[in-house]
Write a protein that holds these residues in place. Structure first.
Motif, mmCIF file in Angstrom:
data_model
loop_
_atom_site.group_PDB
_atom_site.id
_atom_site.type_symbol
_atom_site.label_atom_id
_atom_site.label_comp_id
_atom_site.label_asym_id
_atom_site.label_seq_id
_atom_site.Cartn_x
_atom_site.Cartn_y
_atom_site.Cartn_z
ATOM 1 N N GLY A 15 29.641 -25.778 -60.129
ATOM 2 C CA GLY A 15 30.677 -25.505 -60.543
ATOM 3 C C GLY A 15 31.945 -24.899 -59.446
ATOM 4 O O GLY A 15 33.100 -25.287 -59.468
ATOM 5 N N ARG A 37 30.274 -26.553 -74.037
ATOM 6 C CA ARG A 37 30.732 -25.271 -74.234
ATOM 7 C C ARG A 37 32.115 -25.435 -75.024
ATOM 8 O O ARG A 37 32.205 -24.322 -75.959
ATOM 9 C CB ARG A 37 30.605 -24.257 -73.100
ATOM 10 C CG ARG A 37 29.004 -23.820 -72.606
ATOM 11 C CD ARG A 37 29.001 -22.961 -71.392
ATOM 12 N NE ARG A 37 29.460 -23.648 -70.103
ATOM 13 C CZ ARG A 37 28.480 -24.220 -69.454
ATOM 14 N NH1 ARG A 37 27.283 -24.230 -69.753
ATOM 15 N NH2 ARG A 37 29.009 -24.840 -68.194
ATOM 16 N N ASP A 85 29.671 -33.090 -62.204
ATOM 17 C CA ASP A 85 29.368 -31.971 -62.189
ATOM 18 C C ASP A 85 28.176 -31.660 -63.269
ATOM 19 O O ASP A 85 28.702 -31.450 -64.358
ATOM 20 C CB ASP A 85 30.184 -30.596 -61.979
ATOM 21 C CG ASP A 85 29.588 -29.219 -62.183
ATOM 22 O OD1 ASP A 85 28.535 -28.965 -62.314
ATOM 23 O OD2 ASP A 85 30.646 -28.349 -62.359
#
Ligand code: C5P
Ligand code: MG
Length: 190
Positions: A15, A37, A85
């Motif tokens: 990240g 998230r 990612d």
């Protein structure tokens, strides 16, 4: 188009480095972990589905993750390329990514794996847990499970792209700028 898979175990710096790489190469950063998230934070049906897996450090089922990824890619028709990612995490996901990019007449340019050993990972994630508020960053047994899942389900993705001549490795230990330089060397040589 340049499409990069930023690969490596949890806590390897994907990240952090992706944030820097998107600026330099004008790419769209897609972090499936961040997307989950966000969904969990908004308590959406997708977030509710993902929550129990993430809490245990398990992988969310492929069809859920692949559908979410596809939506995100399709929301950016103008993109000059993407940095993936935390995706693909399984061979199934890698095949789905190849199919999706193929539909857009493009492909994965390279997979770059950040190499960090297990004990460094555990230490880094515990430290991150102090401020991230992520329950999966704060419990050592969950952290170790995430590492095991990475080894069993995710490392085959490295070999999958290796067979296509696309996999690269970079030492993920050192300063953020030093690691960034190693990554740009690989990318600039593509
Ligand atoms: O990528 P990140 O480490 O932020 O992902 C956090 C968690 O989200 C993973 O441990 C896993 O439970 C879930 N995840 C997943 N499949 C992905 C990406 C993330 O199941 N492709
Ligand atoms: Mg991350």
């Amino acid at each position: 188009m340049i499409n990069l898979v930023l690969f490596g175990p949890p806590g390897s710096g994907k990240g952090t480095q992706a944030d820097k790489l998107v600026n330099k190469y004008n790419l769209i950063h897609i972090s499936t972990g961040d997307l989950f998230r966000h969904e969990m934070g908004n308590n959406t049906p997708l977030g509710q589905k993902a929550k129990s897996y993430i809490a245990k450090g398990e992988l969310v089922p492929d069809e859920v993750t692949i559908g979410m990824l596809r939506n995100k890619v399709e929301a950016h028709p103008e993109a000059q390329g993407f940095i993936f990612d935390g995706f693909p995490r399984t061979i199934n996901q890698a095949q789905a990514l190849d199919d999706l990019l193929n539909e857009k007449d493009t492909s994965v340019s390279a997979l770059i794996a950040l190499q960090v050993d297990d004990e460094e990972i555990v230490a880094r994630i515990k430290l991150r847990g102090v401020t991230s508020g992520r329950p999966d960053d704060s419990d050592e047994s969950i952290i170790r499970n995430r590492i095991e899942v990475y080894k069993s389900e995710t490392t085959p993705v490295f070999d999958y792209y290796e067979e296509q001549g696309k996999s690269h490795q970079v030492n993920g230990i050192g300063s953020i700028s030093g690691i960034f330089e190693r990554l740009t060397k690989v990318i600039d040589a593509l």
